[in-house]
Design a protein around this motif. Structure first.
Motif, PDB file in Angstrom:
ATOM      1  N   ASN A   1      82.803 -11.892 -44.702  1.00  0.00           N
ATOM      2  CA  ASN A   1      83.780 -10.899 -44.431  1.00  0.00           C
ATOM      3  C   ASN A   1      83.912  -9.760 -45.522  1.00  0.00           C
ATOM      4  O   ASN A   1      83.306 -10.015 -46.713  1.00  0.00           O
ATOM      5  N   ASP A   2      84.472  -8.581 -45.147  1.00  0.00           N
ATOM      6  CA  ASP A   2      84.468  -7.382 -46.127  1.00  0.00           C
ATOM      7  C   ASP A   2      85.528  -7.610 -47.226  1.00  0.00           C
ATOM      8  O   ASP A   2      85.276  -7.735 -48.297  1.00  0.00           O
ATOM      9  N   TRP A   3      86.516  -8.038 -46.550  1.00  0.00           N
ATOM     10  CA  TRP A   3      87.759  -8.479 -47.571  1.00  0.00           C
ATOM     11  C   TRP A   3      88.579  -9.723 -47.134  1.00  0.00           C
ATOM     12  O   TRP A   3      88.462 -10.292 -46.246  1.00  0.00           O
ATOM     13  N   HIS A   4      88.999 -10.353 -48.285  1.00  0.00           N
ATOM     14  CA  HIS A   4      89.867 -11.434 -48.195  1.00  0.00           C
ATOM     15  C   HIS A   4      91.271 -11.143 -48.505  1.00  0.00           C
ATOM     16  O   HIS A   4      91.373 -10.458 -49.677  1.00  0.00           O
ATOM     17  N   VAL A   5      92.246 -11.243 -47.957  1.00  0.00           N
ATOM     18  CA  VAL A   5      93.659 -10.553 -48.139  1.00  0.00           C
ATOM     19  C   VAL A   5      94.454 -11.918 -48.154  1.00  0.00           C
ATOM     20  O   VAL A   5      94.956 -12.671 -47.616  1.00  0.00           O
ATOM     21  N   PHE A   6      95.282 -11.841 -49.545  1.00  0.00           N
ATOM     22  CA  PHE A   6      96.242 -13.014 -50.020  1.00  0.00           C
ATOM     23  C   PHE A   6      97.509 -12.644 -50.232  1.00  0.00           C
ATOM     24  O   PHE A   6      97.934 -11.570 -50.863  1.00  0.00           O
ATOM     25  N   ILE A   7      98.460 -13.011 -49.441  1.00  0.00           N
ATOM     26  CA  ILE A   7      99.678 -12.594 -49.286  1.00  0.00           C
ATOM     27  C   ILE A   7     100.674 -13.687 -50.067  1.00  0.00           C
ATOM     28  O   ILE A   7     100.536 -15.029 -49.420  1.00  0.00           O
ATOM     29  N   SER A   8     101.193 -13.493 -51.026  1.00  0.00           N
ATOM     30  CA  SER A   8     102.056 -14.408 -51.636  1.00  0.00           C
ATOM     31  C   SER A   8     103.474 -13.818 -51.359  1.00  0.00           C
ATOM     32  O   SER A   8     103.945 -12.609 -51.507  1.00  0.00           O
ATOM     33  N   TYR A   9     104.523 -14.840 -51.067  1.00  0.00           N
ATOM     34  CA  TYR A   9     105.694 -14.516 -50.633  1.00  0.00           C
ATOM     35  C   TYR A   9     106.662 -15.566 -51.314  1.00  0.00           C
ATOM     36  O   TYR A   9     106.500 -16.810 -51.496  1.00  0.00           O
ATOM     37  N   SER A  10     107.955 -14.911 -51.595  1.00  0.00           N
ATOM     38  CA  SER A  10     109.033 -15.888 -52.272  1.00  0.00           C
ATOM     39  C   SER A  10     109.594 -16.868 -50.855  1.00  0.00           C
ATOM     40  O   SER A  10     109.159 -16.642 -49.885  1.00  0.00           O
ATOM     41  N   ASP A  11     110.374 -17.870 -51.622  1.00  0.00           N
ATOM     42  CA  ASP A  11     110.653 -18.956 -50.609  1.00  0.00           C
ATOM     43  C   ASP A  11     111.575 -18.124 -49.293  1.00  0.00           C
ATOM     44  O   ASP A  11     111.787 -18.712 -48.193  1.00  0.00           O
ATOM     45  N   ASP A  12     112.322 -17.098 -49.728  1.00  0.00           N
ATOM     46  CA  ASP A  12     113.257 -16.559 -48.743  1.00  0.00           C
ATOM     47  C   ASP A  12     112.833 -15.243 -48.062  1.00  0.00           C
ATOM     48  O   ASP A  12     113.286 -14.469 -47.480  1.00  0.00           O
ATOM     49  N   TYR A  13     111.488 -14.808 -48.546  1.00  0.00           N
ATOM     50  CA  TYR A  13     110.587 -13.632 -47.952  1.00  0.00           C
ATOM     51  C   TYR A  13     111.007 -12.330 -48.515  1.00  0.00           C
ATOM     52  O   TYR A  13     110.646 -11.522 -48.194  1.00  0.00           O
ATOM     53  N   ARG A  14     112.072 -12.480 -49.562  1.00  0.00           N
ATOM     54  CA  ARG A  14     112.369 -11.292 -50.073  1.00  0.00           C
ATOM     55  C   ARG A  14     111.365 -10.549 -50.800  1.00  0.00           C
ATOM     56  O   ARG A  14     111.661  -9.273 -51.188  1.00  0.00           O
ATOM     57  N   HIS A  15     110.685 -11.130 -51.452  1.00  0.00           N
ATOM     58  CA  HIS A  15     109.693 -10.618 -52.510  1.00  0.00           C
ATOM     59  C   HIS A  15     108.143 -10.939 -51.839  1.00  0.00           C
ATOM     60  O   HIS A  15     108.121 -12.100 -51.315  1.00  0.00           O
ATOM     61  N   LEU A  16     107.361 -10.053 -52.040  1.00  0.00           N
ATOM     62  CA  LEU A  16     105.925 -10.264 -51.407  1.00  0.00           C
ATOM     63  C   LEU A  16     104.971  -9.604 -52.235  1.00  0.00           C
ATOM     64  O   LEU A  16     105.148  -8.503 -52.632  1.00  0.00           O
ATOM     65  N   VAL A  17     103.524 -10.085 -52.301  1.00  0.00           N
ATOM     66  CA  VAL A  17     102.789  -9.533 -53.012  1.00  0.00           C
ATOM     67  C   VAL A  17     101.386  -9.597 -52.079  1.00  0.00           C
ATOM     68  O   VAL A  17     101.074 -10.675 -51.926  1.00  0.00           O
ATOM     69  N   VAL A  18     100.815  -8.512 -51.830  1.00  0.00           N
ATOM     70  CA  VAL A  18      99.423  -8.445 -51.159  1.00  0.00           C
ATOM     71  C   VAL A  18      98.643  -8.136 -51.741  1.00  0.00           C
ATOM     72  O   VAL A  18      98.389  -6.839 -52.690  1.00  0.00           O
ATOM     73  N   ARG A  19      97.383  -9.136 -52.024  1.00  0.00           N
ATOM     74  CA  ARG A  19      96.383  -8.607 -52.812  1.00  0.00           C
ATOM     75  C   ARG A  19      95.013  -8.669 -52.054  1.00  0.00           C
ATOM     76  O   ARG A  19      94.990  -9.784 -50.995  1.00  0.00           O
TER      77      ARG A  19
END
Length: 169
Positions: free
Chosen positions: A95-113
């Motif tokens: 794969n060219d990239w692996h995308v990691f999505i981290s989210y808060s329990d209520d989905y209000r906060h999200l970080v994509v790396r």
């Protein structure tokens, strides 16, 4: 990934992931909010964000990207099934990239790396022997699971999108 992709992905997030009406109904009827977003929704979000499409067959999620999601602070699981596990592992290596999505329990906060596949290659190659052992012998397992730690992703990943309180920052 373009600015247009980012805007489309954020719009999808607001409508389908951080869905306040759905959250209200979940609370009203006693259902948990965390876990209410399917892996397919995360893959679609990743496809929109990365400007990629679903891959055919069993392998990677998208043609050039593998999408992983987890609650913030949790590790990201890779799962390999007995029938196609080795094939999938080799696709993960390529794969060219692996995308990691981290989210808060209520989905209000999200970080994509994102992490380039080349940076993860050694990790995946280290899993190959364990995968082969898991599928051999008189009682082969159905699945082989390994994880990438949240800390490793934070250390090696490039932040490509951050959402706080439901808004892109």
């Amino acid at each position: 990934m373009t600015e247009s992709n980012i805007r489309k992905a954020v719009a999808f997030y607001k409508k389908r992931i951080y869905d306040l009406e759905k959250q209200r109904l979940l609370r009203e009827y006693g259902f948990p909010i965390v876990g209410s977003v399917s892996s397919q929704d995360w893959e679609l979000f990743g496809a929109i964000l990365m400007g990629d499409i679903k891959s055919e067959g069993y392998g990677s999620d998208l043609t050039r990207h593998e999408i992983k999601s987890a609650v913030m602070g949790n590790s990201f699981e890779y799962q390999y099934h007995r029938n196609h596990g080795e094939e999938k592992l080799f696709e993960d290596i390529e794969n060219d990239w692996h995308v990691f999505i981290s989210y808060s329990d209520d989905y209000r906060h999200l970080v994509v790396r994102r992490v380039p596949g080349s940076k993860m290659k050694e990790k995946f190659e280290g899993w190959l022997e364990g995968l082969r052992r898991a599928y051999s012998g008189p009682n082969p397992r159905q699945r082989y699971r390994k994880s990438i730690s949240y800390g490793w992703v934070v250390e090696h990943g490039e932040v490509i999108l951050r959402i706080e309180d439901g808004e892109r920052v």
